[in-house]
Scaffold this motif. Structure first.
Motif, PDB file in Angstrom:
ATOM      1  N   PRO A  16       0.846  -1.198   0.000  1.00 53.89           N
ATOM      2  CA  PRO A  16       0.000   0.000   0.000  1.00 53.89           C
ATOM      3  C   PRO A  16       0.885   1.253   0.000  1.00 53.89           C
ATOM      4  O   PRO A  16       2.082   1.164   0.297  1.00 53.89           O
ATOM      5  N   SER A  17       0.323   2.401  -0.332  1.00 51.85           N
ATOM      6  CA  SER A  17       1.109   3.642  -0.214  1.00 51.85           C
ATOM      7  C   SER A  17       1.295   4.028   1.248  1.00 51.85           C
ATOM      8  O   SER A  17       2.340   4.552   1.635  1.00 51.85           O
ATOM      9  N   LEU A  18       0.266   3.773   2.051  1.00 53.52           N
ATOM     10  CA  LEU A  18       0.350   4.092   3.482  1.00 53.52           C
ATOM     11  C   LEU A  18       0.660   2.828   4.262  1.00 53.52           C
ATOM     12  O   LEU A  18      -0.122   1.865   4.242  1.00 53.52           O
ATOM     13  N   PHE A  19       1.812   2.839   4.948  1.00 56.57           N
ATOM     14  CA  PHE A  19       2.192   1.709   5.787  1.00 56.57           C
ATOM     15  C   PHE A  19       2.873   2.302   7.011  1.00 56.57           C
ATOM     16  O   PHE A  19       4.091   2.547   7.004  1.00 56.57           O
ATOM     17  N   PRO A  20       2.098   2.587   8.066  1.00 56.91           N
ATOM     18  CA  PRO A  20       2.603   3.395   9.183  1.00 56.91           C
ATOM     19  C   PRO A  20       3.887   2.881   9.828  1.00 56.91           C
ATOM     20  O   PRO A  20       4.655   3.682  10.378  1.00 56.91           O
ATOM     21  N   ALA A  21       4.150   1.583   9.760  1.00 58.14           N
ATOM     22  CA  ALA A  21       5.403   1.075  10.343  1.00 58.14           C
ATOM     23  C   ALA A  21       6.611   1.667   9.622  1.00 58.14           C
ATOM     24  O   ALA A  21       7.696   1.796  10.204  1.00 58.14           O
ATOM     25  N   TYR A  22       6.423   2.031   8.353  1.00 57.97           N
ATOM     26  CA  TYR A  22       7.444   2.798   7.623  1.00 57.97           C
ATOM     27  C   TYR A  22       7.018   4.257   7.759  1.00 57.97           C
ATOM     28  O   TYR A  22       6.148   4.746   7.046  1.00 57.97           O
ATOM     29  N   ALA A  23       7.611   4.926   8.748  1.00 56.36           N
ATOM     30  CA  ALA A  23       7.063   6.192   9.244  1.00 56.36           C
ATOM     31  C   ALA A  23       6.920   7.270   8.171  1.00 56.36           C
ATOM     32  O   ALA A  23       5.983   8.071   8.201  1.00 56.36           O
ATOM     33  N   SER A  24       7.838   7.310   7.220  1.00 51.50           N
ATOM     34  CA  SER A  24       7.798   8.371   6.217  1.00 51.50           C
ATOM     35  C   SER A  24       6.572   8.297   5.311  1.00 51.50           C
ATOM     36  O   SER A  24       6.258   9.247   4.606  1.00 51.50           O
ATOM     37  N   THR A  25       5.884   7.163   5.313  1.00 52.42           N
ATOM     38  CA  THR A  25       4.706   7.063   4.439  1.00 52.42           C
ATOM     39  C   THR A  25       3.526   7.855   4.998  1.00 52.42           C
ATOM     40  O   THR A  25       2.593   8.174   4.269  1.00 52.42           O
TER      41      THR A  25
END
Lengths: 232, 225
Positions: A16-25
């Motif tokens: 997905p474009s949003l993946f909160p564990a990868y904070a910059s997304t």
């Protein structure tokens, strides 16, 4: 009316474009739904003359400077295919990576690991008539990043492909077998688990060259022709 | 007693399918955006950020001269912003477009009756600056066919990449003042209230501004292609 070859849409294995564990997304991904559009000639065409665009092939990253770089010399080889298993010939694969210590030559990479004056870590390789490519480099090191406490990226090589059309563009990362950092990496982890191993290369003794370099296989699969094109 | 679990990998036939997207990360500048990549009309180093690569390590292409090109030269400038309207200094923009005659320089554009400028590839790439700004010099594209018998207004396909973007975001640049915008079949699919995010503002005789908002009140319309 112009005949248009449709390409498949993204499959369930894409992140997905949003993946909160990868904070910059979190602040860099759209919140509105994507607007689905039919593919027009704009999406189904793409530049074919990679050499006019990007210059000549640079397939050996260990011979770009006065001496050989430090690190484990490796050969990475594979095929570029579409989803119908057809080879994608004469297409460019751009690559870039950190050095053996896990440091990028980039001036903004300030991690305290040594730079290697004999290693840049960028190249481009071209597929042959069977869609095959091959390059020589050193195995990149893992490195820390600030995403979360004690975050480390697994060893990886960045790959960028245009493919035949605007719709077939792909940027990915190739990982190495049995790297314990992959399961705890939020960037690899953004890919649904059932598909994540698609990004993990395989050690291959037949690709390995005696007294020279270890060999890894990595095929790249681009979006293919859609068997059931939309009625547009 | 159970045997060892087989670990699947890239070569496993049962996993065959689209290779997953991954971010370009923050350190792509020595690997992707070459000098002149954002100047489709030739001559300048627009697009690269060589100051981010140490001396002796620039291995990308240098600018080329495409020769004389038909059509109107234009400049497109814009900034990439995040949810908080903070400029994004580590993004990369790619464009793909037809030439002034509306022909794509691609073997998959079969319309040989339209003129091809051999020097105009129609593909461009540029990194954003510390201020999140990108800039392309190019040619105003002609109209191209759309679905059915429709005609598309002049437009440029855009891909947005960067740290924090797990996969490319796709949008389009249309041009303020083009009468054909009103009948463009793709523009019509964008929600009316947000359609203006796809239209570059005309800021001069041959200059346009096209900001890209990844999120927030002015979020750009992004497409599923």
């Amino acid at each position: 009316m112009t005949k248009i070859l449709d390409y498949t849409r993204e499959d369930a294995g894409q992140p997905p474009s949003l993946f909160p564990a990868y904070a910059s997304t979190v602040a860099r991904s759209p919140r509105e739904p994507l607007v689905r559009i039919p593919q027009t000639l704009t999406e189904t065409t793409g530049p074919a003359d990679w050499s006019a665009l990007m210059g000549e092939s640079k397939a050996d990253l260990t011979r770009q400077h006065a001496a050989a770089p430090l690190g484990q010399r490796i050969i990475v080889s594979g095929r570029v295919l579409d989803e119908a298993h057809r080879p994608v010939p004469n297409t460019v694969v751009e690559i870039w990576q950190a050095n053996a210590a896990g440091r990028y030559i980039h001036k903004k990479d300030q991690w305290d690991a040594p730079l290697d004056p004999n290693f840049t870590g960028a190249g481009r390789v071209i597929t042959d008539a069977e869609g095959r490519y091959r390059y020589v480099t050193v195995r990149p090191g893992a490195y820390p990043w600030r995403n979360h406490y004690n975050a480390w990226r697994p060893s990886h090589i960045h790959l960028s492909l245009l493919g035949p059309a605007f719709a077939t563009r792909l940027v990915t990362q190739m990982y190495f077998p049995d790297d314990p950092l992959i399961p705890i990496d939020p960037i690899a982890g953004a890919v649904p688990e059932a598909y994540r191993q698609r990004m993990v290369s395989r050690f291959d003794l037949a690709t390995t060259q005696p007294d020279w370099a270890l060999g890894y296989l990595f095929d790249i699969v681009l979006r293919g022709p859609d068997a059931t094109p939309m009625g547009i | 007693m159970s045997g060892p679990t087989k670990t699947l990998d890239n070569q496993s036939p049962e996993l065959f399918g689209q290779t997953p997207w991954q971010t370009v990360g923050p350190f792509f500048h020595y690997g992707l955006p070459w000098k002149g990549g954002a100047d489709l009309t030739g001559g300048s180093d627009l697009g690269a950020r060589p100051e981010l690569t140490p001396e002796g390590h620039y291995v990308l292409k240098t600018a080329r001269d495409p020769g004389p090109l038909a059509g109107k030269m234009i400049e497109i400038v814009g900034q990439v912003f995040d949810a908080d309207d903070v400029p994004v200094p580590d993004a990369m923009i790619e464009i793909w477009q037809a030439n002034a005659a509306g022909r794509y320089n691609s073997p998959d554009d079969p319309r040989e009756e339209l003129a091809l400028d051999a020097g105009f590839i129609g593909f461009g790439r540029g990194a954003t600056s510390e201020d999140g700004e990108y800039r392309f010099n190019t040619i105003l594209p002609g109209r191209t066919p759309g679905p059915g018998n429709s005609q598309q207004a002049p437009h440029i396909a855009v891909g947005v990449f960067g740290r924090g973007l797990l996969k490319r975001l796709v949008t389009r640049i249309y041009f303020e003042g083009e009468a054909a915008n009103d009948e463009d079949p793709i523009l019509a699919l964008a929600p009316a209230a947000r359609r203006l995010t796809l239209i570059a503002s005309k800021t001069g005789e041959a200059t346009y501004r096209f900001d890209i908002h990844l999120q927030g009140e002015h979020e750009t319309v992004f497409f599923d292609i």
